[in-house]
Scaffold this motif. Structure first.
Motif, PDB file in Angstrom:
ATOM      1  N   GLN A  96       0.823  -1.205   0.000  1.00  0.00           N
ATOM      2  CA  GLN A  96       0.000   0.000   0.000  1.00  0.00           C
ATOM      3  C   GLN A  96       0.860   1.259   0.000  1.00  0.00           C
ATOM      4  O   GLN A  96       0.497   2.256  -0.628  1.00  0.00           O
ATOM      5  CB  GLN A  96      -0.958  -0.024   1.197  1.00  0.00           C
ATOM      6  CG  GLN A  96      -2.102  -1.009   1.011  1.00  0.00           C
ATOM      7  CD  GLN A  96      -3.067  -1.038   2.177  1.00  0.00           C
ATOM      8  OE1 GLN A  96      -2.680  -0.801   3.320  1.00  0.00           O
ATOM      9  NE2 GLN A  96      -4.323  -1.338   1.900  1.00  0.00           N
ATOM     10  N   ARG A  97       1.991   1.218   0.699  1.00  0.00           N
ATOM     11  CA  ARG A  97       2.923   2.351   0.622  1.00  0.00           C
ATOM     12  C   ARG A  97       3.457   2.491  -0.805  1.00  0.00           C
ATOM     13  O   ARG A  97       3.547   3.608  -1.338  1.00  0.00           O
ATOM     14  CB  ARG A  97       4.078   2.151   1.600  1.00  0.00           C
ATOM     15  CG  ARG A  97       3.724   2.308   3.063  1.00  0.00           C
ATOM     16  CD  ARG A  97       4.973   2.472   3.916  1.00  0.00           C
ATOM     17  NE  ARG A  97       5.871   1.337   3.794  1.00  0.00           N
ATOM     18  CZ  ARG A  97       5.823   0.248   4.557  1.00  0.00           C
ATOM     19  NH1 ARG A  97       4.892   0.157   5.516  1.00  0.00           N
ATOM     20  NH2 ARG A  97       6.692  -0.735   4.389  1.00  0.00           N
ATOM     21  N   ALA A  98       3.787   1.349  -1.409  1.00  0.00           N
ATOM     22  CA  ALA A  98       4.309   1.378  -2.783  1.00  0.00           C
ATOM     23  C   ALA A  98       3.266   1.905  -3.754  1.00  0.00           C
ATOM     24  O   ALA A  98       3.587   2.650  -4.690  1.00  0.00           O
ATOM     25  CB  ALA A  98       4.759  -0.024  -3.192  1.00  0.00           C
ATOM     26  N   ALA A  99       2.003   1.520  -3.545  1.00  0.00           N
ATOM     27  CA  ALA A  99       0.931   1.992  -4.433  1.00  0.00           C
ATOM     28  C   ALA A  99       0.738   3.501  -4.313  1.00  0.00           C
ATOM     29  O   ALA A  99       0.404   4.179  -5.292  1.00  0.00           O
ATOM     30  CB  ALA A  99      -0.367   1.257  -4.103  1.00  0.00           C
ATOM     31  N   THR A 100       0.953   4.029  -3.124  1.00  0.00           N
ATOM     32  CA  THR A 100       0.866   5.479  -2.943  1.00  0.00           C
ATOM     33  C   THR A 100       1.995   6.183  -3.683  1.00  0.00           C
ATOM     34  O   THR A 100       1.802   7.247  -4.293  1.00  0.00           O
ATOM     35  CB  THR A 100       0.930   5.826  -1.443  1.00  0.00           C
ATOM     36  OG1 THR A 100      -0.158   5.186  -0.767  1.00  0.00           O
ATOM     37  CG2 THR A 100       0.832   7.331  -1.234  1.00  0.00           C
ATOM     38  N   GLU A 101       3.169   5.562  -3.649  1.00  0.00           N
ATOM     39  CA  GLU A 101       4.321   6.135  -4.332  1.00  0.00           C
ATOM     40  C   GLU A 101       4.163   6.081  -5.849  1.00  0.00           C
ATOM     41  O   GLU A 101       4.594   6.991  -6.559  1.00  0.00           O
ATOM     42  CB  GLU A 101       5.592   5.390  -3.915  1.00  0.00           C
ATOM     43  CG  GLU A 101       5.938   5.554  -2.429  1.00  0.00           C
ATOM     44  CD  GLU A 101       7.002   4.559  -1.971  1.00  0.00           C
ATOM     45  OE1 GLU A 101       7.497   3.772  -2.822  1.00  0.00           O
ATOM     46  OE2 GLU A 101       7.333   4.545  -0.774  1.00  0.00           O
ATOM     47  N   ASN A 102       3.551   5.012  -6.346  1.00  0.00           N
ATOM     48  CA  ASN A 102       3.404   4.857  -7.803  1.00  0.00           C
ATOM     49  C   ASN A 102       2.052   4.204  -8.097  1.00  0.00           C
ATOM     50  O   ASN A 102       1.939   2.988  -8.227  1.00  0.00           O
ATOM     51  CB  ASN A 102       4.536   3.997  -8.357  1.00  0.00           C
ATOM     52  CG  ASN A 102       4.490   3.920  -9.878  1.00  0.00           C
ATOM     53  OD1 ASN A 102       3.661   4.551 -10.521  1.00  0.00           O
ATOM     54  ND2 ASN A 102       5.385   3.137 -10.461  1.00  0.00           N
ATOM     55  N   PRO A 103       0.969   5.001  -8.190  1.00  0.00           N
ATOM     56  CA  PRO A 103      -0.385   4.452  -8.369  1.00  0.00           C
ATOM     57  C   PRO A 103      -0.570   3.672  -9.663  1.00  0.00           C
ATOM     58  O   PRO A 103      -1.517   2.899  -9.774  1.00  0.00           O
ATOM     59  CB  PRO A 103      -1.272   5.705  -8.359  1.00  0.00           C
ATOM     60  CG  PRO A 103      -0.453   6.764  -7.709  1.00  0.00           C
ATOM     61  CD  PRO A 103       0.961   6.467  -8.083  1.00  0.00           C
ATOM     62  N   ASN A 104       0.289   3.864 -10.639  1.00  0.00           N
ATOM     63  CA  ASN A 104       0.128   3.188 -11.928  1.00  0.00           C
ATOM     64  C   ASN A 104       0.937   1.904 -12.042  1.00  0.00           C
ATOM     65  O   ASN A 104       1.015   1.325 -13.131  1.00  0.00           O
ATOM     66  CB  ASN A 104       0.516   4.144 -13.065  1.00  0.00           C
ATOM     67  CG  ASN A 104      -0.423   5.326 -13.180  1.00  0.00           C
ATOM     68  OD1 ASN A 104      -1.633   5.159 -13.039  1.00  0.00           O
ATOM     69  ND2 ASN A 104       0.127   6.504 -13.413  1.00  0.00           N
ATOM     70  N   ASP A 105       1.532   1.474 -10.946  1.00  0.00           N
ATOM     71  CA  ASP A 105       2.307   0.231 -10.961  1.00  0.00           C
ATOM     72  C   ASP A 105       1.326  -0.939 -10.887  1.00  0.00           C
ATOM     73  O   ASP A 105       0.737  -1.219  -9.841  1.00  0.00           O
ATOM     74  CB  ASP A 105       3.270   0.209  -9.773  1.00  0.00           C
ATOM     75  CG  ASP A 105       4.180  -1.010  -9.788  1.00  0.00           C
ATOM     76  OD1 ASP A 105       3.843  -2.013 -10.437  1.00  0.00           O
ATOM     77  OD2 ASP A 105       5.236  -0.951  -9.123  1.00  0.00           O
ATOM     78  N   ALA A 106       1.136  -1.629 -12.002  1.00  0.00           N
ATOM     79  CA  ALA A 106       0.126  -2.685 -12.080  1.00  0.00           C
ATOM     80  C   ALA A 106       0.439  -3.857 -11.155  1.00  0.00           C
ATOM     81  O   ALA A 106      -0.447  -4.421 -10.522  1.00  0.00           O
ATOM     82  CB  ALA A 106       0.013  -3.185 -13.529  1.00  0.00           C
ATOM     83  N   GLU A 107       1.721  -4.237 -11.081  1.00  0.00           N
ATOM     84  CA  GLU A 107       2.062  -5.399 -10.241  1.00  0.00           C
ATOM     85  C   GLU A 107       1.823  -5.097  -8.772  1.00  0.00           C
ATOM     86  O   GLU A 107       1.316  -5.936  -8.029  1.00  0.00           O
ATOM     87  CB  GLU A 107       3.517  -5.807 -10.456  1.00  0.00           C
ATOM     88  CG  GLU A 107       3.883  -7.081  -9.696  1.00  0.00           C
ATOM     89  CD  GLU A 107       5.288  -7.561  -9.964  1.00  0.00           C
ATOM     90  OE1 GLU A 107       5.602  -8.691  -9.575  1.00  0.00           O
ATOM     91  OE2 GLU A 107       6.075  -6.802 -10.573  1.00  0.00           O
ATOM     92  N   THR A 108       2.162  -3.891  -8.338  1.00  0.00           N
ATOM     93  CA  THR A 108       1.912  -3.510  -6.948  1.00  0.00           C
ATOM     94  C   THR A 108       0.415  -3.545  -6.640  1.00  0.00           C
ATOM     95  O   THR A 108      -0.013  -4.064  -5.603  1.00  0.00           O
ATOM     96  CB  THR A 108       2.477  -2.103  -6.672  1.00  0.00           C
ATOM     97  OG1 THR A 108       3.899  -2.136  -6.802  1.00  0.00           O
ATOM     98  CG2 THR A 108       2.121  -1.645  -5.276  1.00  0.00           C
ATOM     99  N   THR A 109      -0.382  -2.998  -7.538  1.00  0.00           N
ATOM    100  CA  THR A 109      -1.835  -3.000  -7.343  1.00  0.00           C
ATOM    101  C   THR A 109      -2.369  -4.431  -7.295  1.00  0.00           C
ATOM    102  O   THR A 109      -3.191  -4.781  -6.437  1.00  0.00           O
ATOM    103  CB  THR A 109      -2.518  -2.224  -8.482  1.00  0.00           C
ATOM    104  OG1 THR A 109      -1.988  -0.896  -8.523  1.00  0.00           O
ATOM    105  CG2 THR A 109      -4.022  -2.166  -8.276  1.00  0.00           C
ATOM    106  N   GLN A 110      -1.889  -5.240  -8.202  1.00  0.00           N
ATOM    107  CA  GLN A 110      -2.320  -6.632  -8.267  1.00  0.00           C
ATOM    108  C   GLN A 110      -1.983  -7.379  -6.985  1.00  0.00           C
ATOM    109  O   GLN A 110      -2.840  -8.055  -6.387  1.00  0.00           O
ATOM    110  CB  GLN A 110      -1.618  -7.297  -9.450  1.00  0.00           C
ATOM    111  CG  GLN A 110      -1.782  -8.807  -9.530  1.00  0.00           C
ATOM    112  CD  GLN A 110      -1.034  -9.339 -10.728  1.00  0.00           C
ATOM    113  OE1 GLN A 110      -1.561  -9.314 -11.832  1.00  0.00           O
ATOM    114  NE2 GLN A 110       0.182  -9.802 -10.531  1.00  0.00           N
ATOM    115  N   LEU A 111      -0.756  -7.250  -6.512  1.00  0.00           N
ATOM    116  CA  LEU A 111      -0.332  -7.973  -5.316  1.00  0.00           C
ATOM    117  C   LEU A 111      -1.001  -7.439  -4.058  1.00  0.00           C
ATOM    118  O   LEU A 111      -1.233  -8.192  -3.106  1.00  0.00           O
ATOM    119  CB  LEU A 111       1.187  -7.923  -5.184  1.00  0.00           C
ATOM    120  CG  LEU A 111       1.984  -8.642  -6.266  1.00  0.00           C
ATOM    121  CD1 LEU A 111       3.479  -8.568  -5.987  1.00  0.00           C
ATOM    122  CD2 LEU A 111       1.546 -10.107  -6.384  1.00  0.00           C
ATOM    123  N   THR A 112      -1.314  -6.146  -4.053  1.00  0.00           N
ATOM    124  CA  THR A 112      -2.057  -5.598  -2.918  1.00  0.00           C
ATOM    125  C   THR A 112      -3.437  -6.245  -2.826  1.00  0.00           C
ATOM    126  O   THR A 112      -3.877  -6.663  -1.747  1.00  0.00           O
ATOM    127  CB  THR A 112      -2.199  -4.074  -3.042  1.00  0.00           C
ATOM    128  OG1 THR A 112      -0.909  -3.480  -3.179  1.00  0.00           O
ATOM    129  CG2 THR A 112      -2.886  -3.491  -1.815  1.00  0.00           C
TER     130      THR A 112
END
Length: 349
Positions: A96-112
């Protein structure tokens, strides 16, 4: 939570980890790659992670974060390692911290989304999973499945049906969509809704293959034997070449103690498909009930040759040997059945 649902979720978690660990983020959904910490050090972290040495990888990444606290993408790296380790609580926080840093990162969103789902936080997972699915417009079978299951756990059945319809490429209001959703509802132990959706599928298309069979299986599970027989007979009228329907109908007849009818149906099921152990096991039980112990033994031995680690045919064979006075053989098979059961405890389907 009932123990059956816990077992179902545990099996689903294992499956979903395998399915999604191989997905890659589409380039169109990913922003330009964020700056990485020390390349040589991060390569070591990746190597340790790939080797399954997650604690070592976390320790190395922690050292990197101490030496360069301002380095970008650290939260993302921590989240991925925690996810692969199965530590979903820490994975969620990092991702969730990573998603805040880069909202368009698909892998981060997926894994979250996956971490939230696998932690049992289905409602919180849905927005992430919906966003991921929008990034996989034409190849989202796995994403549709997990999103549909998340909707079910949140009791949003129409949205689940839409997700499964997309998964199977059928219209969301079609009989097929209701059937597919009913099947998955039944698997997840949502019996009443599964029955409602199964009936709706039959209402929309009375000749839809497997719809009556699903209702028959549901009624068998509920011990509604007359209703099960009616539905399975209707299934066979639509699809007389369906070996599973013969097997399930035989099961219903055996519970009604109509053993001759059950035997005939099991023979037909085996003629159509000789690769399934279930009909052989049930045939052994039916023949034993009819007093045809030698024939029962042959059927059970066939089942054991196909699935030697299944405790049920060993147990039934032990009972058959006992009836024949073969005490030593009976004790051997019953002991083996007990050992197999202890090593592989039953999980309700």
């Amino acid at each position: 939570m009932p123990s059956r649902q816990i077992r179902i979720y545990a099996r689903a978690a294992s499956l979903l980890f395998i399915l999604f660990s191989r997905l890659q983020s589409p380039a169109s959904a990913q922003s330009s790659p964020p700056a990485q910490p020390s390349p040589r050090s991060i390569e070591e972290v990746h190597r340790l992670t790939d080797q399954g040495k997650f604690d070592d990888a976390l320790a190395s990444l922690t050292e990197i974060s101490k030496s360069d606290p301002a380095a970008k993408n650290l939260s993302r790296e921590f989240g991925i390692i925690y996810y692969r380790k199965g530590d979903y609580s820490n994975a969620i926080a990092a991702l969730q911290r990573a998603a805040t840093e880069n909202p368009n990162d698909a892998e981060t969103t997926q894994l979250t989304g996956l971490s939230l789902y696998l932690s049992g936080k289905h409602a919180e997972a849905i927005p992430y999973l919906e966003k991921v699915q929008s990034w996989y417009p034409s190849a989202s079978v796995d994403a549709s499945y997990i999103l549909g299951v998340a909707y079910i756990q949140n009791k949003n059945y129409p949205s689940a049906r839409a997700a499964f319809a997309k998964m199977f490429q059928v219209p969301p209001d079609s009989a097929a969509a209701y059937l597919f959703t009913a099947r998955l509802l039944l698997r997840l132990d949502f019996g009443p809704i599964a029955e409602e959706y199964g009936k709706k599928a039959v209402e929309l298309d009375p000749k839809l293959p497997l719809a009556h069979q699903l209702l028959g299986e549901l009624y068998l599970y509920q011990s509604k034997i007359p209703e099960a027989i009616t539905q399975l007979q209707q299934e066979l009228a639509i699809n007389p070449g369906n070996p599973a329907a013969y097997y399930k109908l035989a099961d219903a007849y055996s519970r009604a103690q109509k053993f001759d009818e059950a035997e005939k149906l099991l023979q037909r099921s085996i003629w159509l498909d000789a690769t399934s152990t279930g009909p052989y096991i049930l045939l052994g039980k039916v023949l034993q009930k009819k007093g045809e112990t030698q024939l029962a033994i042959r059927a059970l031995q066939r089942a054991m040759s196909m699935d030697p680690n299944n405790d049920i045919p060993h147990h039934l064979l032990g009972l058959a040997y006992r009836d024949l006075g073969r005490t030593e053989d009976a004790e051997r098979e019953l002991k083996l059945a007990e050992q197999l059961l202890s090593a592989n405890p039953k999980q309700t389907p």
